[in-house]
Design an enzyme around this catalytic site. Structure first.
Site, PDB file in Angstrom:
ATOM      1  N   LYS A  90      -5.503 -13.597 -12.625  1.00 32.50           N
ATOM      2  CA  LYS A  90      -5.900 -14.261 -11.382  1.00 32.50           C
ATOM      3  C   LYS A  90      -7.269 -13.733 -10.936  1.00 32.50           C
ATOM      4  O   LYS A  90      -7.507 -12.528 -10.955  1.00 32.50           O
ATOM      5  CB  LYS A  90      -4.855 -13.963 -10.293  1.00 32.50           C
ATOM      6  CG  LYS A  90      -5.199 -14.594  -8.980  1.00 32.50           C
ATOM      7  CD  LYS A  90      -4.273 -14.179  -7.859  1.00 32.50           C
ATOM      8  CE  LYS A  90      -4.780 -14.803  -6.575  1.00 32.50           C
ATOM      9  NZ  LYS A  90      -4.477 -14.139  -5.367  1.00 32.50           N
ATOM     10  N   LYS A 141     -11.419 -10.156  -6.291  1.00 33.61           N
ATOM     11  CA  LYS A 141     -12.427  -9.093  -6.308  1.00 33.61           C
ATOM     12  C   LYS A 141     -11.817  -7.756  -6.719  1.00 33.61           C
ATOM     13  O   LYS A 141     -12.474  -6.933  -7.322  1.00 33.61           O
ATOM     14  CB  LYS A 141     -13.192  -8.864  -5.015  1.00 33.61           C
ATOM     15  CG  LYS A 141     -12.840  -9.553  -3.835  1.00 33.61           C
ATOM     16  CD  LYS A 141     -13.743  -9.190  -2.684  1.00 33.61           C
ATOM     17  CE  LYS A 141     -12.951  -9.338  -1.407  1.00 33.61           C
ATOM     18  NZ  LYS A 141     -12.215 -10.595  -1.301  1.00 33.61           N
ATOM     19  N   LYS A 172       0.839  -1.193   0.000  1.00 33.93           N
ATOM     20  CA  LYS A 172       0.000   0.000   0.000  1.00 33.93           C
ATOM     21  C   LYS A 172       0.880   1.251   0.000  1.00 33.93           C
ATOM     22  O   LYS A 172       0.624   2.205  -0.730  1.00 33.93           O
ATOM     23  CB  LYS A 172      -0.917  -0.026   1.228  1.00 33.93           C
ATOM     24  CG  LYS A 172      -2.057   0.943   1.121  1.00 33.93           C
ATOM     25  CD  LYS A 172      -3.264   0.525   1.926  1.00 33.93           C
ATOM     26  CE  LYS A 172      -4.394   1.510   1.673  1.00 33.93           C
ATOM     27  NZ  LYS A 172      -5.598   1.202   2.386  1.00 33.93           N
TER      28      LYS A 172
HETATM   29  P1  ADP Z   1      -9.526 -11.502  -3.282  1.00 34.23           P
HETATM   30  O1  ADP Z   1      -8.223 -11.562  -4.071  1.00 34.23           O
HETATM   31  O2  ADP Z   1     -10.703 -11.724  -4.162  1.00 34.23           O
HETATM   32  O3  ADP Z   1      -9.641 -10.255  -2.430  1.00 34.23           O
HETATM   33  P2  ADP Z   1      -8.905 -12.823  -0.823  1.00 34.23           P
HETATM   34  O4  ADP Z   1      -7.550 -12.202  -0.796  1.00 34.23           O
HETATM   35  O5  ADP Z   1      -9.929 -12.384   0.161  1.00 34.23           O
HETATM   36  O6  ADP Z   1      -9.501 -12.717  -2.317  1.00 34.23           O
HETATM   37  O7  ADP Z   1      -8.751 -14.397  -0.774  1.00 34.23           O
HETATM   38  C1  ADP Z   1      -8.816 -15.203   0.359  1.00 34.23           C
HETATM   39  C2  ADP Z   1      -8.051 -16.467   0.064  1.00 34.23           C
HETATM   40  O8  ADP Z   1      -8.635 -17.124  -1.108  1.00 34.23           O
HETATM   41  C3  ADP Z   1      -6.589 -16.180  -0.358  1.00 34.23           C
HETATM   42  O9  ADP Z   1      -5.719 -16.196   0.736  1.00 34.23           O
HETATM   43  C4  ADP Z   1      -6.274 -17.315  -1.297  1.00 34.23           C
HETATM   44  O10 ADP Z   1      -5.825 -18.432  -0.557  1.00 34.23           O
HETATM   45  C5  ADP Z   1      -7.605 -17.665  -1.926  1.00 34.23           C
HETATM   46  N1  ADP Z   1      -7.729 -17.132  -3.284  1.00 34.23           N
HETATM   47  C6  ADP Z   1      -8.275 -15.946  -3.661  1.00 34.23           C
HETATM   48  N2  ADP Z   1      -8.260 -15.798  -5.000  1.00 34.23           N
HETATM   49  C7  ADP Z   1      -7.671 -16.919  -5.501  1.00 34.23           C
HETATM   50  C8  ADP Z   1      -7.370 -17.378  -6.828  1.00 34.23           C
HETATM   51  N3  ADP Z   1      -7.676 -16.666  -7.909  1.00 34.23           N
HETATM   52  N4  ADP Z   1      -6.763 -18.575  -6.961  1.00 34.23           N
HETATM   53  C9  ADP Z   1      -6.445 -19.321  -5.876  1.00 34.23           C
HETATM   54  N5  ADP Z   1      -6.710 -18.950  -4.600  1.00 34.23           N
HETATM   55  C10 ADP Z   1      -7.307 -17.767  -4.406  1.00 34.23           C
END
Ligand code: ADP
Ligand code: TRP
Length: 343
Positions: A204, A207, A124
């Site tokens: 990847k 959100k 950040k």
């Molecule tokens: P986002 O990237 O949507 O904000 P988070 O960071 O909240 O998702 O994700 C929570 C957990 O879900 C991560 O620590 C990871 O282990 C898993 N995760 C999120 N997106 C992916 C992805 N595209 N492929 C594999 N694992 C993922």
């Protein structure tokens, strides 16, 4: 030395797994195939504690109603997906206030330099964005989350391994400083097969990139989204390497093993349109999540059930965290002689 370590030296004791997931949006396929599915599988291996990290989410979600909604949806989704409250303890992070106190104790042994190197804050700052102390000390709260439950293993994605190292570091420093073994040192467990799940644009799924396929979005909307996934413009006749194609990768998550290997052959042969693969993904997703959708529908219409699950979970979690906190208070001289606080 300390009661907290007994089960570690007892080989018959079951390993305790613990993990948290932030309620910062609705869960998507990346969350499920990359993390949640493996968490749920672990409930059959040993003891499992899972929580919805609402305190962590406060560093990003600043609308109370949205946060409340995300927490509730997260709980319903997890149970619908197969987290069994009889076999695993499911709770909400902020229902265990002991963790906040433990965070403070750990904060007093957390070197600034260590936190400055942690990526959530560092990234950040590198982007020139203002960070608050909540984001800066995020790994300390996470360490308290883990240590409060005497966790042995913490199943996480690659991105969280650094935080487990911080947790081990703080636990080790505290133990050393006060000459105790109050805290059990946890190990990260990288979730198996947690390949990067691609999003609708081939990057990847996340959100933050607005390229997600949410697990429980309305089926017609989900179909539309899948049918609009970006593809390359290679001719239909060309033979393609399935492993390098995000549509194939998505299909391999939801399709049956036979259908997936048939699809791989189709890619190698060539002569098909991507529309067919998209339709196959839609159909396979419908089957894969049919049971979860049905469970979710029932849970949603029965508000008390999920409240009850979370209340029971919080009670169990608090009982464990209360003991650990008492040990820590005693070790550093906060509790007077008996180790108990006045009522
Ligand atoms: P986002 O990237 O949507 O904000 P988070 O960071 O909240 O998702 O994700 C929570 C957990 O879900 C991560 O620590 C990871 O282990 C898993 N995760 C999120 N997106 C992916 C992805 N595209 N492929 C594999 N694992 C993922
Ligand atoms: N920081 C984790 C994430 O963003 C969520 C989390 C909070 C967590 N506390 C935890 C994960 C304790 C494992 C253990 O994904």
């Amino acid at each position: 030395m300390n009661s907290g370590m007994q089960s570690q030296s007892n080989p018959a004791a079951r390993l305790r797994a613990l993990s948290g997931i932030q309620p910062t949006g609705r869960f998507h396929w990346g969350n499920y195939f990359g993390a949640i599915r493996q968490y749920i599988e672990l409930q059959d291996v040993g003891e499992a504690f899972y929580f919805i990290a609402d305190l962590h989410a406060l560093t990003t979600v600043r609308e109370p109603d949205r946060l409340r909604g995300f927490v509730r949806d997260a709980a319903i989704d997890l149970v619908a997906l197969g987290l069994d409250p009889e076999r695993a303890t499911l709770f909400v992070q902020s229902d265990v206030p002991e963790v906040a106190e433990l965070t403070w104790l750990l904060m007093t042994v957390a070197p600034m330099g260590l936190l400055e190197r942690c990526h959530a804050y560092k990234d950040k700052k590198a982007k020139g964005l203002a960070a608050d102390a909540g984001l800066f000390t995020y790994p300390v709260l996470m360490a308290a989350d883990i240590l409060a439950y005497d966790a042995d293993v913490v199943p996480v994605g690659e991105d969280q391994v650094q935080h487990i190292e911080v947790c081990r570091d703080l636990a080790g420093t505290f133990n050393h400083l006060y000459g105790t073994d109050v805290f059990r040192l946890p190990k990260p467990r990288l979730v198996d097969g947690a390949a990067k799940v691609p999003g609708t644009d081939g990057q990847k799924m996340s959100k933050s990139y607005e390229n997600t396929i949410e697990l429980f979005e309305e089926q017609a909307a989900q179909k539309k989204k899948i049918m609009r996934i970006t593809t390359d413009s290679r001719p239909m006749e060309a033979s393609k390497n399935p492993e390098q194609d995000h549509l194939y990768q998505l299909f391999s998550l939801v399709g049956s093993p036979e259908d997936v290997s048939e699809m791989a052959e189709l890619y190698q042969r060539g002569g098909f349109g991507y529309g067919e693969v998209k339709k196959a993904i839609v159909a396979a997703a419908k089957d894969t999540f049919a049971t979860a959708r049905e469970r979710r529908r029932k849970l949603e219409s029965n508000a008390h059930e999920i409240d009850e699950i979370l209340a029971v979970g919080a009670k169990r979690a608090r009982a464990v965290a209360g003991h650990v906190l008492e040990r820590a208070r005693e070790a550093c001289g906060l509790s007077r002689s008996s180790g108990r606080r006045p009522e």
